[in-house]
Design an enzyme around this catalytic site. Structure first.
Site, PDB file in Angstrom:
ATOM      1  CB  SER A  46      26.049  45.451  10.893  1.00  0.00           C
ATOM      2  OG  SER A  46      25.373  44.882  11.973  1.00  0.00           O
ATOM      3  CG  HIS A  50      29.654  52.121  13.199  1.00  0.00           C
ATOM      4  ND1 HIS A  50      28.285  52.151  13.191  1.00  0.00           N
ATOM      5  CD2 HIS A  50      30.000  50.825  13.420  1.00  0.00           C
ATOM      6  CE1 HIS A  50      27.814  50.921  13.401  1.00  0.00           C
ATOM      7  NE2 HIS A  50      28.830  50.102  13.544  1.00  0.00           N
ATOM      8  CE  LYS A 250      28.160  51.069  17.131  1.00  0.00           C
ATOM      9  NZ  LYS A 250      28.688  49.767  17.649  1.00  0.00           N
ATOM     10  CB  SER A 337      30.469  46.794  17.133  1.00  0.00           C
ATOM     11  OG  SER A 337      30.164  47.757  16.176  1.00  0.00           O
ATOM     12  CB  CYS A 400      26.592  30.858  -8.660  1.00  0.00           C
ATOM     13  SG  CYS A 400      25.341  31.616  -7.625  1.00  0.00           S
ATOM     14  CB  CYS A 402      21.189  32.712  -7.208  1.00  0.00           C
ATOM     15  SG  CYS A 402      20.236  31.228  -6.973  1.00  0.00           S
TER      16      CYS A 402
HETATM   17  C1  LIG Z   1      26.630  41.009  15.355  1.00  0.00           C
HETATM   18  C2  LIG Z   1      27.840  41.874  15.104  1.00  0.00           C
HETATM   19  C3  LIG Z   1      27.731  43.073  14.421  1.00  0.00           C
HETATM   20  C4  LIG Z   1      28.854  43.881  14.208  1.00  0.00           C
HETATM   21  N1  LIG Z   1      28.738  44.984  13.441  1.00  0.00           N
HETATM   22  C5  LIG Z   1      29.814  45.759  13.213  1.00  0.00           C
HETATM   23  C6  LIG Z   1      29.727  46.887  12.372  1.00  0.00           C
HETATM   24  O1  LIG Z   1      28.707  47.129  11.748  1.00  0.00           O
HETATM   25  N2  LIG Z   1      30.801  47.689  12.255  1.00  0.00           N
HETATM   26  C7  LIG Z   1      31.957  47.434  12.920  1.00  0.00           C
HETATM   27  O2  LIG Z   1      32.871  48.245  12.826  1.00  0.00           O
HETATM   28  N3  LIG Z   1      32.101  46.328  13.662  1.00  0.00           N
HETATM   29  C8  LIG Z   1      31.064  45.480  13.812  1.00  0.00           C
HETATM   30  N4  LIG Z   1      31.181  44.345  14.551  1.00  0.00           N
HETATM   31  C9  LIG Z   1      32.474  44.038  15.150  1.00  0.00           C
HETATM   32  C10 LIG Z   1      33.436  43.410  14.146  1.00  0.00           C
HETATM   33  O3  LIG Z   1      32.800  42.363  13.461  1.00  0.00           O
HETATM   34  C11 LIG Z   1      34.643  42.898  14.934  1.00  0.00           C
HETATM   35  O4  LIG Z   1      35.207  43.965  15.634  1.00  0.00           O
HETATM   36  C12 LIG Z   1      35.722  42.271  14.055  1.00  0.00           C
HETATM   37  O5  LIG Z   1      35.192  41.367  13.120  1.00  0.00           O
HETATM   38  C13 LIG Z   1      36.700  41.557  14.969  1.00  0.00           C
HETATM   39  O6  LIG Z   1      37.688  40.964  14.195  1.00  0.00           O
HETATM   40  P1  LIG Z   1      38.819  40.062  14.850  1.00  0.00           P
HETATM   41  O7  LIG Z   1      39.827  39.844  13.823  1.00  0.00           O
HETATM   42  O8  LIG Z   1      39.231  40.652  16.165  1.00  0.00           O
HETATM   43  O9  LIG Z   1      38.062  38.719  15.270  1.00  0.00           O
HETATM   44  P2  LIG Z   1      37.759  37.408  14.396  1.00  0.00           P
HETATM   45  O10 LIG Z   1      37.197  37.731  13.098  1.00  0.00           O
HETATM   46  O11 LIG Z   1      36.959  36.505  15.283  1.00  0.00           O
HETATM   47  O12 LIG Z   1      39.198  36.797  14.161  1.00  0.00           O
HETATM   48  C14 LIG Z   1      39.906  36.105  15.154  1.00  0.00           C
HETATM   49  C15 LIG Z   1      40.525  34.906  14.496  1.00  0.00           C
HETATM   50  O13 LIG Z   1      41.383  34.238  15.426  1.00  0.00           O
HETATM   51  C16 LIG Z   1      41.315  32.858  15.162  1.00  0.00           C
HETATM   52  N5  LIG Z   1      41.781  32.127  16.353  1.00  0.00           N
HETATM   53  C17 LIG Z   1      41.173  32.019  17.550  1.00  0.00           C
HETATM   54  N6  LIG Z   1      41.900  31.239  18.379  1.00  0.00           N
HETATM   55  C18 LIG Z   1      42.989  30.853  17.682  1.00  0.00           C
HETATM   56  C19 LIG Z   1      44.102  30.008  18.000  1.00  0.00           C
HETATM   57  N7  LIG Z   1      44.235  29.391  19.186  1.00  0.00           N
HETATM   58  N8  LIG Z   1      45.047  29.808  17.044  1.00  0.00           N
HETATM   59  C20 LIG Z   1      44.944  30.401  15.805  1.00  0.00           C
HETATM   60  N9  LIG Z   1      43.880  31.195  15.476  1.00  0.00           N
HETATM   61  C21 LIG Z   1      42.931  31.416  16.395  1.00  0.00           C
HETATM   62  C22 LIG Z   1      39.827  32.640  14.865  1.00  0.00           C
HETATM   63  O14 LIG Z   1      39.581  31.427  14.187  1.00  0.00           O
HETATM   64  C23 LIG Z   1      39.481  33.883  14.061  1.00  0.00           C
HETATM   65  O15 LIG Z   1      39.596  33.665  12.663  1.00  0.00           O
HETATM   66  C24 LIG Z   1      30.104  43.496  14.747  1.00  0.00           C
HETATM   67  C25 LIG Z   1      30.224  42.266  15.395  1.00  0.00           C
HETATM   68  C26 LIG Z   1      29.111  41.440  15.526  1.00  0.00           C
HETATM   69  C27 LIG Z   1      29.260  40.087  16.119  1.00  0.00           C
END
Ligand SMILES: Cc1cc2nc3c(=O)[nH]c(=O)nc-3n(C[C@H](O)[C@H](O)[C@H](O)COP(=O)(O)OP(=O)(O)OC[C@H]3O[C@@H](n4cnc5c(N)ncnc54)[C@H](O)[C@@H]3O)c2cc1C
Length: 490
Positions: A46, A50, A250, A337, A400, A402
């Site tokens: 989203s 927050h 939420k 989140s 682009c 658009c």
């Molecule tokens: C529907 C939804 C709504 C949300 N809304 C909000 C919001 O409004 N506000 C908010 O604060 N948070 C929100 N969140 C939460 C937020 O998006 C996440 O907390 C955040 O993006 C997590 O980031 P990350 O880096 O932990 O995970 P990711 O972005 O998934 O990064 C992990 C990375 O690790 C890599 N990886 C995995 N395995 C391996 C491997 N073996 N070797 C090398 N690389 C690997 C993956 O490819 C990926 O790029 C939301 C989440 C969702 C799904």
């Protein structure tokens, strides 16, 4: 070479940790399995920063998000990513819901969330957000809530980290880890790396990484959230609109984006497949019904895209940020989140853990925290544009239509530190393909530019890495070969 720190995962969490640590005199690498960073959960969510009052007090995610929200102010000044504190409303439509909002407000203020206000005056509420339902009886207003572009934040973090010496290795899936003599050997599908400290920020796959070192103390389950996106300028919202939250989420928001679109969603479905980002008829119906309770007049004809993101839900229901029993191995897992909101506070926690592990954290003399703002066609006056086009004709070639993106912005996206290598990489950095036609016009041009700039054949250019090639062969050559064969036989 032995790195001081390796980070696994190039989402917002891994990149924020990389950027935070890049100020120290340390050798750091980040390994990402996909062809680009920011293509996991960070790509589809989203994008709300927050205010931080929503999670229960027992969870660290509450405290990290309240602190994390505040850290955005300085980060925004330094990194120049799209961010704006427009404020949020949690909307009560029944008198029975007011007590919950009052409790949230009191606890929020006690825990340091600034300026939370419960508003009952319907005239004032509608003045602040005219699109809101007439059924509203009160709103909890959080002025410090904001909007961020999650992937543009992540690219900014990575660029600044790279400017300060962090090495990024994309298309490097970690498949095996060994720990001997205080050194980790990290094997990817392409290479082997060594380091003293290893940080697991692998999102949905973080439990698998932890298990590679025998640490099997948590599980991560995917929870899908679907969205519907409306075209730019289809409606105007002043606030981020939330319903009263449910136990698992939420609730379904109606929310503007920083690029002028509006979206509704997400719902929350527990699933088992960590790659299933499909949307469903039932899911889209559910989010429309939910959204209409907040804004009855949605611009349904201006819907341009449906998409889904996957939350990495840990069985502990809270962020797992641990200095583990394996010396030098830090888990940063289950960052559901509000992970995006908390990223800067999470990175501070990792900094503290590394200090506890005895890593020498000396700030580099030449550390530069500033990542320059990318220049955008839409931000320039006619006079400024004329001057730019005279200096560099690629400012005047609109690729682009658009989103009105000139070739120059695409070239900058490709040649930035940790620059775009794929069509999606270009799209998420500077938006060609994000508009109403979904890339129908600009995609061939983007393929052409990537091919030219990266010295790839057209067939080698992909949407998002291996096995996602757009072009398979020169069909005309195939036909010509067949014709020539036939003529030779005659
Ligand atoms: C529907 C939804 C709504 C949300 N809304 C909000 C919001 O409004 N506000 C908010 O604060 N948070 C929100 N969140 C939460 C937020 O998006 C996440 O907390 C955040 O993006 C997590 O980031 P990350 O880096 O932990 O995970 P990711 O972005 O998934 O990064 C992990 C990375 O690790 C890599 N990886 C995995 N395995 C391996 C491997 N073996 N070797 C090398 N690389 C690997 C993956 O490819 C990926 O790029 C939301 C989440 C969702 C799904």
């Amino acid at each position: 070479m032995i790195y001081d720190v390796i980070i696994i995962g190039g989402g917002v969490i891994g990149c924020c940790i990389a950027r935070t640590l890049s100020k120290y005199d340390l050798k750091i690498a980040l390994l990402e399995k996909e062809a680009d960073i920011s293509m996991g959960t960070t790509k589809a969510n989203s994008g709300v920063v927050h205010a931080g009052y929503a999670a229960d007090r027992q969870y660290i995610k509450r405290h990290l998000s309240i602190h994390g929200n505040k850290l955005y102010t300085q980060a925004y000044r330094e990194l120049n990513f799209p961010f704006q504190r427009i404020g949020s409303f949690v909307v009560a439509v029944e008198d029975s819901q007011i007590k919950d909002l009052e409790d949230e407000r009191k606890k929020g203020i006690q825990d340091g969330v600034p300026n939370l206000e419960l508003i009952f005056d319907k005239k004032r509420i509608k003045h602040m957000e005219p699109s809101l339902t007439d059924d509203v009886v009160a709103v909890l207003h959080a002025p410090t809530a904001g909007l961020v572009s999650p992937y543009e934040l992540t690219f900014a973090l990575a660029e600044n980290a790279a400017m300060n010496g962090v090495k990024f290795f994309r298309s490097h899936e970690v498949v095996k880890i060994k720990h001997t003599d205080y050194t980790f050997s990290v094997r990817t599908l392409r290479d082997e790396f060594k380091c003293r400290n290893l940080i697991n920020a692998a999102g949905l796959y973080a439990a698998n990484i932890s298990k590679m070192l025998g640490l099997d103390y948590f599980d991560i389950m995917p929870r899908k959230g679907e969205y519907i996106l409306f075209d730019r300028n289809a409606m105007h919202l002043n606030k981020i609109l939330f319903p009263i939250p449910t136990v698992v989420s939420k609730g379904i928001l109606v929310c503007p984006t920083l690029h002028g679109n509006t979206f509704v969603g997400p719902n929350a479905q527990n699933i088992t497949d960590t790659e299933d980002t499909s949307t469903t008829e039932a899911g889209l119906k559910e989010i429309l019904e939910g959204a209409k309770k907040l804004v009855p007049n949605l611009p349904l004809r201006a819907s341009i895209r449906n998409f889904a993101g996957l939350r990495a839900v840990p069985n502990t229901h809270d962020f797992i940020i641990d200095n583990t029993d394996v010396y030098g191995f830090i888990n940063v897992a289950g960052i559901l989140s509000p992970g995006l909101t908390s990223c800067f506070a999470i990175a501070e926690k990792v900094e503290e853990f590394l200090e506890l592990l005895g890593v020498v954290m000396k700030v580099k003399e030449d550390y530069n925290p500033i990542r320059p703002r990318p220049e955008r066609f839409k931000d320039l006056s006619k006079k400024e544009l004329d001057k730019k086009i005279q200096e560099d004709a690629s400012w005047g070639k609109i690729i682009c239509r658009c989103e009105v993106i000139p070739e120059k912005e695409i070239l900058d996206a490709i040649h930035a530190p940790v620059g775009a290598r794929t069509v999606d990489g270009v799209k998420f950095r500077c938006r060609p393909g994000m508009g109403r036609c979904a890339g129908g016009f600009c995609r061939p041009r983007v393929i052409e530019i990537l091919s030219r700039e990266l010295n790839l054949s057209y067939e080698e250019v992909t949407k998002k890495g291996e096995d996602t090639n757009y072009l398979i062969c020169h069909t005309k050559d195939l036909l010509l070969n067949e014709i020539n064969k036939g003529e030779e036989a005659e």
